[in-house]
Write an enzyme that holds these catalytic residues in place. Sequence first.
Site, PDB file in Angstrom:
ATOM      1  N   ASP A  61      -4.575 -12.960   2.440  1.00 49.61           N
ATOM      2  CA  ASP A  61      -4.049 -13.215   0.837  1.00 49.61           C
ATOM      3  C   ASP A  61      -3.080 -11.857   1.271  1.00 49.61           C
ATOM      4  O   ASP A  61      -3.414 -11.156   1.462  1.00 49.61           O
ATOM      5  CB  ASP A  61      -4.503 -13.930  -0.045  1.00 49.61           C
ATOM      6  CG  ASP A  61      -3.201 -14.778  -1.585  1.00 49.61           C
ATOM      7  OD1 ASP A  61      -2.626 -14.837  -0.753  1.00 49.61           O
ATOM      8  OD2 ASP A  61      -3.449 -13.025  -2.340  1.00 49.61           O
ATOM      9  N   LEU A  62      -1.812 -11.580   0.218  1.00 45.73           N
ATOM     10  CA  LEU A  62      -1.063 -11.437   0.050  1.00 45.73           C
ATOM     11  C   LEU A  62      -0.760 -10.601  -1.397  1.00 45.73           C
ATOM     12  O   LEU A  62      -1.142  -9.269  -1.721  1.00 45.73           O
ATOM     13  CB  LEU A  62       0.589 -11.302   0.290  1.00 45.73           C
ATOM     14  CG  LEU A  62       1.440  -9.983  -0.171  1.00 45.73           C
ATOM     15  CD1 LEU A  62       1.776  -8.847   1.010  1.00 45.73           C
ATOM     16  CD2 LEU A  62       3.359 -11.457   0.593  1.00 45.73           C
ATOM     17  N   ASP A  63      -0.227 -10.953  -2.295  1.00 46.28           N
ATOM     18  CA  ASP A  63      -0.852 -10.884  -3.064  1.00 46.28           C
ATOM     19  C   ASP A  63      -1.508 -10.606  -4.047  1.00 46.28           C
ATOM     20  O   ASP A  63      -2.290 -11.529  -4.082  1.00 46.28           O
ATOM     21  CB  ASP A  63       0.658 -11.302  -4.457  1.00 46.28           C
ATOM     22  CG  ASP A  63       2.329 -12.587  -4.382  1.00 46.28           C
ATOM     23  OD1 ASP A  63       2.867 -11.085  -3.820  1.00 46.28           O
ATOM     24  OD2 ASP A  63       2.146 -13.015  -3.502  1.00 46.28           O
ATOM     25  N   THR A 105       0.825  -6.992  -6.217  1.00 49.38           N
ATOM     26  CA  THR A 105       2.338  -7.446  -6.719  1.00 49.38           C
ATOM     27  C   THR A 105       2.006  -8.603  -8.389  1.00 49.38           C
ATOM     28  O   THR A 105       3.062  -9.028  -8.884  1.00 49.38           O
ATOM     29  CB  THR A 105       2.544  -8.413  -6.157  1.00 49.38           C
ATOM     30  OG1 THR A 105       2.029  -9.730  -5.641  1.00 49.38           O
ATOM     31  CG2 THR A 105       3.718  -7.775  -4.835  1.00 49.38           C
ATOM     32  N   LYS A 155      -2.207 -16.737 -10.251  1.00 48.96           N
ATOM     33  CA  LYS A 155      -2.455 -16.593  -9.051  1.00 48.96           C
ATOM     34  C   LYS A 155      -2.651 -17.622  -8.374  1.00 48.96           C
ATOM     35  O   LYS A 155      -3.839 -18.542  -8.036  1.00 48.96           O
ATOM     36  CB  LYS A 155      -3.052 -15.440  -8.900  1.00 48.96           C
ATOM     37  CG  LYS A 155      -3.115 -13.893 -10.022  1.00 48.96           C
ATOM     38  CD  LYS A 155      -4.313 -12.893 -10.510  1.00 48.96           C
ATOM     39  CE  LYS A 155      -4.400 -11.843 -10.652  1.00 48.96           C
ATOM     40  NZ  LYS A 155      -5.310 -10.790 -10.586  1.00 48.96           N
ATOM     41  N   GLY A 156      -1.789 -16.850  -6.975  1.00 50.61           N
ATOM     42  CA  GLY A 156      -1.887 -17.919  -5.737  1.00 50.61           C
ATOM     43  C   GLY A 156      -1.407 -19.241  -5.245  1.00 50.61           C
ATOM     44  O   GLY A 156      -1.447 -20.092  -5.120  1.00 50.61           O
ATOM     45  N   SER A 203      -0.470 -16.381   2.650  1.00 50.59           N
ATOM     46  CA  SER A 203      -0.146 -16.619   1.374  1.00 50.59           C
ATOM     47  C   SER A 203       0.989 -17.262   0.946  1.00 50.59           C
ATOM     48  O   SER A 203       1.872 -18.093   1.217  1.00 50.59           O
ATOM     49  CB  SER A 203       1.457 -14.894   1.430  1.00 50.59           C
ATOM     50  OG  SER A 203       1.714 -15.018  -0.017  1.00 50.59           O
ATOM     51  N   ALA A 204       0.917 -17.970  -0.663  1.00 50.94           N
ATOM     52  CA  ALA A 204       2.026 -19.276  -1.058  1.00 50.94           C
ATOM     53  C   ALA A 204       3.419 -19.004  -1.068  1.00 50.94           C
ATOM     54  O   ALA A 204       4.381 -18.970  -1.318  1.00 50.94           O
ATOM     55  CB  ALA A 204       1.628 -19.370  -2.422  1.00 50.94           C
ATOM     56  N   ASN A 263       8.493 -15.058  -0.250  1.00 49.16           N
ATOM     57  CA  ASN A 263       8.631 -13.399   0.178  1.00 49.16           C
ATOM     58  C   ASN A 263       7.858 -12.487   0.817  1.00 49.16           C
ATOM     59  O   ASN A 263       8.329 -11.190   0.822  1.00 49.16           O
ATOM     60  CB  ASN A 263       8.831 -12.855  -2.076  1.00 49.16           C
ATOM     61  CG  ASN A 263       9.897 -13.933  -2.848  1.00 49.16           C
ATOM     62  OD1 ASN A 263      11.129 -13.425  -2.138  1.00 49.16           O
ATOM     63  ND2 ASN A 263       9.540 -13.729  -3.710  1.00 49.16           N
ATOM     64  N   LYS A 306      -2.193 -23.667  -1.583  1.00 48.29           N
ATOM     65  CA  LYS A 306      -3.240 -23.436  -2.403  1.00 48.29           C
ATOM     66  C   LYS A 306      -3.179 -24.884  -3.796  1.00 48.29           C
ATOM     67  O   LYS A 306      -2.550 -24.130  -4.756  1.00 48.29           O
ATOM     68  CB  LYS A 306      -3.933 -22.150  -2.465  1.00 48.29           C
ATOM     69  CG  LYS A 306      -3.865 -21.465  -1.022  1.00 48.29           C
ATOM     70  CD  LYS A 306      -3.268 -20.002  -1.815  1.00 48.29           C
ATOM     71  CE  LYS A 306      -3.058 -18.921  -0.280  1.00 48.29           C
ATOM     72  NZ  LYS A 306      -2.573 -17.628  -0.681  1.00 48.29           N
ATOM     73  N   GLU A 308      -9.025 -13.332  -0.628  1.00 53.89           N
ATOM     74  CA  GLU A 308      -8.433 -13.661  -1.259  1.00 53.89           C
ATOM     75  C   GLU A 308      -8.671 -13.593  -3.058  1.00 53.89           C
ATOM     76  O   GLU A 308      -9.784 -12.648  -3.512  1.00 53.89           O
ATOM     77  CB  GLU A 308      -8.544 -15.674  -1.504  1.00 53.89           C
ATOM     78  CG  GLU A 308      -7.431 -16.989  -0.915  1.00 53.89           C
ATOM     79  CD  GLU A 308      -6.436 -16.298  -1.449  1.00 53.89           C
ATOM     80  OE1 GLU A 308      -6.853 -16.139  -2.587  1.00 53.89           O
ATOM     81  OE2 GLU A 308      -5.387 -17.318  -0.626  1.00 53.89           O
ATOM     82  N   ASP A 309      -8.116 -13.330  -3.498  1.00 57.69           N
ATOM     83  CA  ASP A 309      -7.986 -12.860  -4.949  1.00 57.69           C
ATOM     84  C   ASP A 309      -7.565 -13.821  -5.890  1.00 57.69           C
ATOM     85  O   ASP A 309      -8.235 -13.825  -6.981  1.00 57.69           O
ATOM     86  CB  ASP A 309      -7.113 -11.451  -5.450  1.00 57.69           C
ATOM     87  CG  ASP A 309      -5.670 -11.911  -5.399  1.00 57.69           C
ATOM     88  OD1 ASP A 309      -5.037 -13.262  -5.028  1.00 57.69           O
ATOM     89  OD2 ASP A 309      -5.051 -12.086  -6.976  1.00 57.69           O
TER      90      ASP A 309
END
Length: 223
Positions: free
Chosen positions: A9-11, A17, A45-46, A114-115, A118, A145, A169-170
């Site tokens: 995952d990114l964020d 972020t 988140k997500g 990632s969702a 960006n 997600k 994943e966070d």
Amino acid sequence: MHKKGFIFDLDGVIVDTAKYHFLAWKKLAKTIGVDFSEAQNEQLKGVSRVSSLEKILEWGNKTLSDEDFTNLMSKKNEDYLSYIHKMNASEILPDVSKVLDFLINSKQGIALGSASKNATPILKKVHLLEKFEAIVDGNDVAKAKPDPEVFLIGAKLLGMNPEDCIVFEDSVAGVQAANTANMISIGIGEKSVLHEADFIFKDFTEMPQEFIEQIISGQINKQ
Ligand code: G6P
Ligand code: MG
């Protein structure tokens, strides 16, 4: 040789972020007279941009015309992008680069799941784009997600079976998506929040290299 697919995952996993999403959503919520807390931000988140605004409106008991909804979403994103614009490699979360390099050296598959719409500009900003073999983001999926679509596409692009993939994943929604995809879910964050994950580490500095080695060799499996 053992090969697995590692999907990040990114964020909140690669870069923090969430604080920028929080600032941008809070500002937006204020303009429509809705209170927005950090606890509510945790629940976003997500969650995709559209669903996030829907939730905020629901919490504030507000309804908007389609036009206002679209305008507010783009305002939020403009505001968010103003923070992203200033990002650099110093905002990569601890030991992320080390783990990516270890996986690259170990010839593992690496994808982003990632969702965010960006994702590519953010990865470029922090100079990590070239580390990923495949990028799947909010522009590529129809279902957000906790639907597993984003990770299943990631596995496909890596040429791996879902059961040979591992997701970092966070978010609760992301952990659920990984579990539904039948992938090993590794929560990055708090145990109290991410208890549905197969394994949980506070951050990558807490994850021993032997743990990754044992996942690659198949000694550690889905719980
Ligand atoms: C991630 C974040 C969410 C965000 C979503 C969409 O999953 O955790 O907070 O709403 O991406 O991001 P975007 O950059 O497309 O607004
Ligand atoms: Mg996240």
